[in-house]
Design an enzyme around this catalytic site. Structure first.
Site, PDB file in Angstrom:
ATOM      1  N   HIS A  82       0.850  -1.196   0.000  1.00  0.00           N
ATOM      2  CA  HIS A  82       0.000   0.000   0.000  1.00  0.00           C
ATOM      3  C   HIS A  82       0.879   1.237   0.000  1.00  0.00           C
ATOM      4  O   HIS A  82       1.872   1.296   0.703  1.00  0.00           O
ATOM      5  CB  HIS A  82      -0.918   0.009   1.225  1.00  0.00           C
ATOM      6  CG  HIS A  82      -2.002   1.038   1.109  1.00  0.00           C
ATOM      7  ND1 HIS A  82      -3.187   0.781   0.454  1.00  0.00           N
ATOM      8  CD2 HIS A  82      -2.067   2.313   1.529  1.00  0.00           C
ATOM      9  CE1 HIS A  82      -3.940   1.862   0.488  1.00  0.00           C
ATOM     10  NE2 HIS A  82      -3.291   2.813   1.125  1.00  0.00           N
ATOM     11  N   ASP A 161     -14.326   3.130   7.352  1.00  0.00           N
ATOM     12  CA  ASP A 161     -13.248   3.893   6.710  1.00  0.00           C
ATOM     13  C   ASP A 161     -13.759   4.575   5.445  1.00  0.00           C
ATOM     14  O   ASP A 161     -13.403   5.714   5.156  1.00  0.00           O
ATOM     15  CB  ASP A 161     -12.068   2.985   6.360  1.00  0.00           C
ATOM     16  CG  ASP A 161     -11.049   3.747   5.519  1.00  0.00           C
ATOM     17  OD1 ASP A 161     -10.491   4.725   6.036  1.00  0.00           O
ATOM     18  OD2 ASP A 161     -10.855   3.404   4.339  1.00  0.00           O
ATOM     19  N   ARG A 168     -13.070  13.081   5.579  1.00  0.00           N
ATOM     20  CA  ARG A 168     -11.745  13.708   5.774  1.00  0.00           C
ATOM     21  C   ARG A 168     -11.335  14.476   4.528  1.00  0.00           C
ATOM     22  O   ARG A 168     -10.773  15.557   4.608  1.00  0.00           O
ATOM     23  CB  ARG A 168     -10.704  12.637   6.098  1.00  0.00           C
ATOM     24  CG  ARG A 168     -10.851  12.088   7.504  1.00  0.00           C
ATOM     25  CD  ARG A 168     -10.035  10.822   7.673  1.00  0.00           C
ATOM     26  NE  ARG A 168      -8.637  11.029   7.377  1.00  0.00           N
ATOM     27  CZ  ARG A 168      -7.851  10.115   6.808  1.00  0.00           C
ATOM     28  NH1 ARG A 168      -8.320   8.934   6.501  1.00  0.00           N
ATOM     29  NH2 ARG A 168      -6.595  10.383   6.578  1.00  0.00           N
ATOM     30  N   SER A 183      -6.866   4.301   8.853  1.00  0.00           N
ATOM     31  CA  SER A 183      -7.577   4.140   7.582  1.00  0.00           C
ATOM     32  C   SER A 183      -6.934   3.023   6.754  1.00  0.00           C
ATOM     33  O   SER A 183      -7.595   2.086   6.299  1.00  0.00           O
ATOM     34  CB  SER A 183      -7.542   5.475   6.825  1.00  0.00           C
ATOM     35  OG  SER A 183      -7.831   5.303   5.475  1.00  0.00           O
ATOM     36  N   LYS A 187      -8.242  -1.397   6.433  1.00  0.00           N
ATOM     37  CA  LYS A 187      -8.543  -2.064   5.160  1.00  0.00           C
ATOM     38  C   LYS A 187      -7.588  -3.224   4.911  1.00  0.00           C
ATOM     39  O   LYS A 187      -7.985  -4.301   4.488  1.00  0.00           O
ATOM     40  CB  LYS A 187      -8.402  -1.068   4.002  1.00  0.00           C
ATOM     41  CG  LYS A 187      -9.517  -0.060   3.957  1.00  0.00           C
ATOM     42  CD  LYS A 187      -9.316   0.946   2.853  1.00  0.00           C
ATOM     43  CE  LYS A 187      -8.172   1.884   3.126  1.00  0.00           C
ATOM     44  NZ  LYS A 187      -8.321   3.237   2.665  1.00  0.00           N
TER      45      LYS A 187
HETATM   46  N1  URA Z   1      -4.744   6.255   1.868  1.00  0.00           N
HETATM   47  C1  URA Z   1      -5.733   5.726   2.655  1.00  0.00           C
HETATM   48  O1  URA Z   1      -6.215   4.612   2.405  1.00  0.00           O
HETATM   49  N2  URA Z   1      -6.145   6.426   3.714  1.00  0.00           N
HETATM   50  C2  URA Z   1      -5.637   7.640   4.029  1.00  0.00           C
HETATM   51  O2  URA Z   1      -6.047   8.201   5.000  1.00  0.00           O
HETATM   52  C3  URA Z   1      -4.618   8.199   3.200  1.00  0.00           C
HETATM   53  C4  URA Z   1      -4.188   7.476   2.124  1.00  0.00           C
END
Ligand code: URA
Length: 454
Positions: A82, A161, A168, A183, A187
Site C-alpha cells: 500500500h 473507513d 476527511r 484508515s 482495510k
Molecule cells: N490512503 C488511505 O487509504 N487512507 C488515508 O487516510 C490516506 C491514504
C-alpha cells in the site's frame, strides 16, 4: 450524547477508551452520529492526535465495522502493498501481477484519487469493461484461481473507513498520522494477509511531506500490523517529483504495461523491485532481496508477469488485448509538446501542481463521484537535475480540447522550474522501517554519489 462528550473530551486533549471507539463507529454507521459531529471529532483528532492505544482501538473498530477476506486455506503467502498516495505512482499495477506470477497471492484493495493524488482504481477503469467492484466471494475465487485480484473497497470491507475517508477529504483532515494509519491498516488487515509492505511517500507531493512525519507514520503502521500478527515492512520513497513519466489514468496504465514488458522508466522499476523484494522475502518465496530481484527480472523478461496482468484483466471483465496493444486505451484528442522556456537545469517538477493539473484537465475529481476523463494527463520525461536547452521538449500534454491544452500548459509552467544551478532531489528510497527500527536504505549511497557527480 456519546458523540458530544467524546468531541468535547478530545477537543480538550483527553483520551477515548477502546469501548467508546467501538460504540462511536457502530453508532456512526447507523446514523446515530451525524457527519457534522464526526467532522468535528476528526478535526479535534487532527489537532490533538491519538496515542498508540487509541490508534489501535480506532483501527480495530473500523476493521470490525465490516467483513474480512478469509484466504487462510491457501498454501501460498498472501501479501499486499500500500502506498500513502502520490503522483504518477503506478507501482501497484506492475507489482500485483508481478508478485502473483512469482507465487504470492495478492488480494489488492486500492482507492480512488484523493486530493491531488491519483488512485489505482481510476487507472484500472481506463480499461474498457474492467470491474473493480468485486464481492468478497468473487475476490476469493479469483485469488484462488489466478493469485491476484485488483479491487476497490466494497461496502463489505471497513465501511467505516469508506465514510470517514470521504469526510476527511472534504474537511481538510487527511494529513493526520493516526487517521491515515487507522484508515490504511483497517482495510489492509481485512484482507487476511500474511504480510504487508508499505510505500510511505515523503517530499512536497506527499500528504506528510517531512521525513520525520513519514517515519512516524511508518512506525505506527508497522506496530499496528505487528499487534494483529501481520509483519509489516515500510520503505520511505521520494514524492518531491512524480514517479515515472506518465501522470494521468490511461497514460499511467500504459506505462505500467510497458514496465511489465521490461520497458519501464528506471525510477518506477527501482521502487517496484524494492517493494517486490520486501514482499517476496516476507512471504518466504525468496531467501534474500537480491535473489528476489533476480526472480522478478526473469518474470518480466519471460513475459510471465505481463501474461498474469492479462489474466487479471480478463477475469475482471476488461479488454485483455490492452496488454499487447496499449493504443486500445483511451487517447486524448489533443496532444501538444511543452518546451523549455530557457536554458538551465530542471530545479523542480512539482508533483502537487502536476496532480492538480491532471484534475484540471478532467482526469481527476474535485468532488467525490464526479466523472473523470481517463485519456488526459501529462508525460514528463525530464527529472530534477537534468540540463535542458531553450525550445527542447520537456513534456507532452494530452487533453480533450484546446482549453485543456491551455490548462495543461499553465500547470506545467508552474510545475517545472528551470534554474541556473542544479538542485538535488530526495533519494528515491531513503529508509527502511521494520519492527526492529529505522534503517537508512542501502543502495542510497550510490544514488547520492550519482547526484553529486552531475
Ligand atoms: N490512503 C488511505 O487509504 N487512507 C488515508 O487516510 C490516506 C491514504
Amino acid at each position: 450524547m456519546l458523540a458530544y462528550q467524546l468531541i468535547e473530551r478530545k477537543r480538550d486533549g483527553g483520551r477515548i477508551a477502546p469501548g467508546e471507539w467501538r460504540d462511536l463507529i457502530t453508532s456512526y454507521l447507523r446514523d446515530g452520529v451525524t457527519d457534522a459531529q464526526m467532522s468535528a471529532l476528526l478535526m479535534a483528532i487532527f489537532f490533538r492526535g491519538l496515542d498508540r492505544d487509541e490508534t489501535v482501538a480506532l483501527t480495530e473498530a473500523m476493521l470490525r465495522s465490516g467483513a474480512s477476506l478469509d484466504l487462510s486455506h491457501l498454501k501460498v503467502p498472501r501479501l499486499d502493498k500500500h502506498s500513502t498516495g502520490g503522483v504518477g505512482d503506478k507501482v501497484s499495477l506492475v507489482l500485483a501481477p508481478l508478485m502473483a506470477s512469482l507465487g504470492v497471492a495478492v488480494p489488492m484493495m486500492s482507492g480512488r484519487g484523493l486530493g491531488h493524488t491519483g488512485g489505482t482504481l481510476d487507472k484500472l477503469e481506463s480499461i474498457r469493461g474492467f470491474r473493480t467492484r468485486l464481492t468478497l466471494a468473487e475476490t476469493r475465487a479469483q485469488v484462488e484461481r489466478i493469485g491476484c485480484a485488483l479491487i476497490g473497497q466494497s461496502d463489505e470491507i471497513a465501511p467505516a473507513d469508506r465514510r470517514l475517508y470521504a469526510l476527511r477529504d472534504s474537511t481538510a483532515t487527511v494529513e493526520s498520522i493516526p487517521l491515515i494509519a487507522a484508515s490504511i491498516m483497517s482495510k489492509k488487515l481485512a484482507e487476511g494477509l500474511t504480510g504487508l509492505v508499505l510505500d510511505i511517500k515523503r517530499g512536497s507531493g506527499a500528504f506528510l511531506p517531512t521525513v520525520e512525519r513519514g517515519l512516524e507514520l511508518a512506525q505506527v503502521m508497522v506496530s499496528l500490523g505487528h499487534q494483529h500478527g501481520v509483519p509489516v515492512v515500510a520503505l520511505l520513497t521520494a514524492m518531491d517529483r512524480p514517479l515515472g513519466r506518465a501522470c494521468g489514468n490511461a497514460l499511467e496504465l500504459e506505462e505500467a504495461i510497458l514496465a511489465l514488458h521490461g520497458e519501464g522508466p528506471p525510477d518506477l522499476m527501482r521502487v517496484t523491485y524494492a517493494l517486490g523484494a520486501e514482499m517476496m522475502v516476507l512471504g518466504g518465496v525468496a531467501p534474500t532481496r537480491d535473489a528476489a530481484r533476480r526472480a522478478m527480472e526473469v518474470a518480466i523478461s519471460s513475459g510471465r508477469a505481463a501474461e498474469r496482468f492479462r489474466q487479471v484483466i480478463e477475469a475482471q471483465g476488461g479488454d485483455p488485448a490492452v496488454v499487447e496493444d496499449p493504443s486500445r486505451l483511451p487517447q486524448g484528442a489533443e496532444c501538444e509538446l511543452f518546451v523549455a522556456p530557457r536554458d538551465g537545469f530542471v530545479a523542480t517538477v512539482d508533483p502537487r501542481r502536476v496532480g492538480v493539473g491532471v484534475i484540471e484537465l478532467g482526469g481527476g475529481r474535485s468532488r467525490p463521484g464526479d466523472p473523470i476523463d481517463h485519456s488526459v494527463g501529462f508525460v514528463i520525461p525530464v527529472r530534477p537535475g537534468d540540463l535542458v536547452r531553450k525550445g527542447e521538449p520537456m513534456a507532452s500534454i494530452m487533453a480533450r480540447d484546446a482549453a485543456g491544452v491551455e490548462a495543461g500548459r499553465r500547470a506545467l509552467r508552474d510545475a517545472i522550474v528551470i534554474a541556473d544551478e542544479a538542485e538535488y532531489p530526495l533519494p528515491l528510497i531513503s529508509h527502511r522501517v521494520t519492527l526492529e527500527g529505522v534503517m537508512p536504505y542501502e543502495g542510497n549511497e550510490q544514488v547520492l554519489e550519482m547526484a553529486a557527480q552531475r
